[in-house]
Design a protein around this motif. Structure first.
Motif, mmCIF file in Angstrom:
data_model
loop_
_atom_site.group_PDB
_atom_site.id
_atom_site.type_symbol
_atom_site.label_atom_id
_atom_site.label_comp_id
_atom_site.label_asym_id
_atom_site.label_seq_id
_atom_site.Cartn_x
_atom_site.Cartn_y
_atom_site.Cartn_z
ATOM 1 N N GLN A 33 1.068 -1.160 -0.069
ATOM 2 C CA GLN A 33 -0.009 0.111 0.112
ATOM 3 C C GLN A 33 0.927 1.232 0.000
ATOM 4 O OE1 GLN A 33 -3.433 0.413 -0.043
ATOM 5 N NE2 GLN A 33 -3.649 -2.055 -0.414
ATOM 6 N N GLU A 34 0.624 2.173 -0.961
ATOM 7 C CA GLU A 34 1.093 3.493 -0.766
ATOM 8 C C GLU A 34 0.717 4.155 0.245
ATOM 9 O OE1 GLU A 34 3.462 4.908 -2.737
ATOM 10 O OE2 GLU A 34 3.596 3.147 -4.242
ATOM 11 N N PRO A 35 1.972 4.631 1.117
ATOM 12 C CA PRO A 35 1.545 5.641 2.358
ATOM 13 C C PRO A 35 0.707 6.804 1.992
ATOM 14 C CG PRO A 35 3.835 6.103 1.586
ATOM 15 C CD PRO A 35 3.347 4.803 0.592
ATOM 16 N N SER A 36 -0.150 7.259 2.742
ATOM 17 C CA SER A 36 -0.840 8.522 2.242
ATOM 18 C C SER A 36 -0.937 9.347 3.709
ATOM 19 C CB SER A 36 -2.151 7.946 2.200
ATOM 20 O OG SER A 36 -2.960 7.206 3.324
ATOM 21 N N LEU A 37 -1.414 10.457 3.331
ATOM 22 C CA LEU A 37 -1.784 11.403 4.422
ATOM 23 C C LEU A 37 -3.060 11.925 4.294
ATOM 24 C CD1 LEU A 37 1.498 13.678 3.688
ATOM 25 C CD2 LEU A 37 1.299 12.037 5.573
ATOM 26 N N ASP A 38 -3.667 12.216 5.595
ATOM 27 C CA ASP A 38 -5.020 12.920 5.846
ATOM 28 C C ASP A 38 -4.876 14.478 5.618
ATOM 29 O OD1 ASP A 38 -4.124 13.660 8.246
ATOM 30 O OD2 ASP A 38 -5.294 11.929 9.170
ATOM 31 N N GLN A 39 -5.905 15.089 5.601
ATOM 32 C CA GLN A 39 -5.985 16.430 5.505
ATOM 33 C C GLN A 39 -5.080 17.086 6.513
ATOM 34 O OE1 GLN A 39 -7.072 18.240 2.703
ATOM 35 N NE2 GLN A 39 -7.039 16.389 1.973
ATOM 36 N N LYS A 68 9.098 9.498 0.962
ATOM 37 C CA LYS A 68 8.214 8.600 -0.125
ATOM 38 C C LYS A 68 6.850 9.096 0.425
ATOM 39 C CE LYS A 68 6.721 4.076 -1.540
ATOM 40 N NZ LYS A 68 6.858 2.785 -1.410
ATOM 41 N N THR A 69 6.624 9.050 1.714
ATOM 42 C CA THR A 69 5.096 9.754 2.121
ATOM 43 C C THR A 69 4.987 11.033 1.683
ATOM 44 O OG1 THR A 69 4.986 7.843 4.063
ATOM 45 C CG2 THR A 69 3.550 9.915 4.125
ATOM 46 N N LEU A 70 5.820 11.767 1.788
ATOM 47 C CA LEU A 70 5.799 13.445 1.568
ATOM 48 C C LEU A 70 5.499 13.556 0.158
ATOM 49 C CD1 LEU A 70 6.073 16.238 2.387
ATOM 50 C CD2 LEU A 70 8.625 15.915 2.265
ATOM 51 N N TYR A 71 6.393 12.596 -0.700
ATOM 52 C CA TYR A 71 6.074 12.792 -2.152
ATOM 53 C C TYR A 71 4.587 12.340 -2.635
ATOM 54 C CZ TYR A 71 10.651 14.402 -3.573
ATOM 55 O OH TYR A 71 11.693 15.341 -3.871
#
Length: 204
Positions: A9-15, A51-54
């Motif tokens: 799973q690609e890392p992701s960020l919430d709002q 990676k998460t930042l990108y």
């Protein structure tokens, strides 16, 4: 039959996390410039992988653009507050306007101005476009209300005052001229706005 490995799973960020990234980048970029602040630096400060930042911002340019939009959104929110009182008390609104300009421009240090001039002229065009819109909308309304109250001279058309203000801002508030004159963003904006306002004020 061999089993397939599940796709990672690609890392992701919430709002909330995205807003935090923008806030940290804004503080770093506007003070130190964006050339000397790497995505690695930001990821380390944020406690996340690059990676998460990108995933949230595919490039540094995209993050810089998000920082600028966040900054202008905050400026417009503060100018909206000034606009709410200007019809009733133009004098108070003028003081609040100057305070607003000084507070927001004090955040932008020479390193950021230098970098946006050398590295991202297309982003500076975004800055110019946004500030023209804000000046026309909020300063124009303030001058119109000032004329009705007698605080602003009635012998000079509002659109001409705005064009004079825009002309001065465009000529001086650009990276090349600021460096040439040895001015900070705060010094440049404050001086221009004070001069234009003093010329536009009705003398007793």
């Amino acid at each position: 039959m061999p089993t397939r490995k599940p796709k990672s799973q690609e890392p992701s960020l919430d709002q909330a996390a995205v807003r935090r990234v923008v806030a940290v980048a804004r503080r770093q970029f506007l003070v130190h410039g964006f050339r000397s602040v790497s995505m690695d630096d930001l990821a380390a400060e944020l406690g996340m992988s690059k990676k998460t930042l990108y995933v949230a911002f595919p490039s540094k340019t995209a993050l810089i653009e998000a920082v600028l939009k966040d900054k202008f959104k905050e400026v417009e929110r503060d100018l909206e507050q000034v606009a709410k009182v200007q019809a009733a008390n133009v004098g108070s609104a003028l003081h609040q306007l100057l305070d607003c300009v000084q507070r927001h421009t004090a955040e932008i240090q020479p390193a950021f101005v230098r970098d946006i001039g050398r590295e991202s002229p297309e982003l500076f065009q975004l800055v110019e476009q946004k500030r023209r819109g804000l000046i026309r909308r909020y300063f124009g309304g303030l001058f119109e209300d000032g004329k009705k109250s007698g605080a602003i001279r009635s012998d000079i058309p509002t659109h001409l005052i705005i064009e004079i203000l825009l002309g001065a801002v465009q000529s001086i508030m650009n990276p090349t001229k600021l460096v040439e004159l040895g001015l900070t963003v705060e010094q440049g904006y404050s001086s221009i706005i004070r001069l234009v306002l003093e010329g536009a004020l009705q003398r007793p």
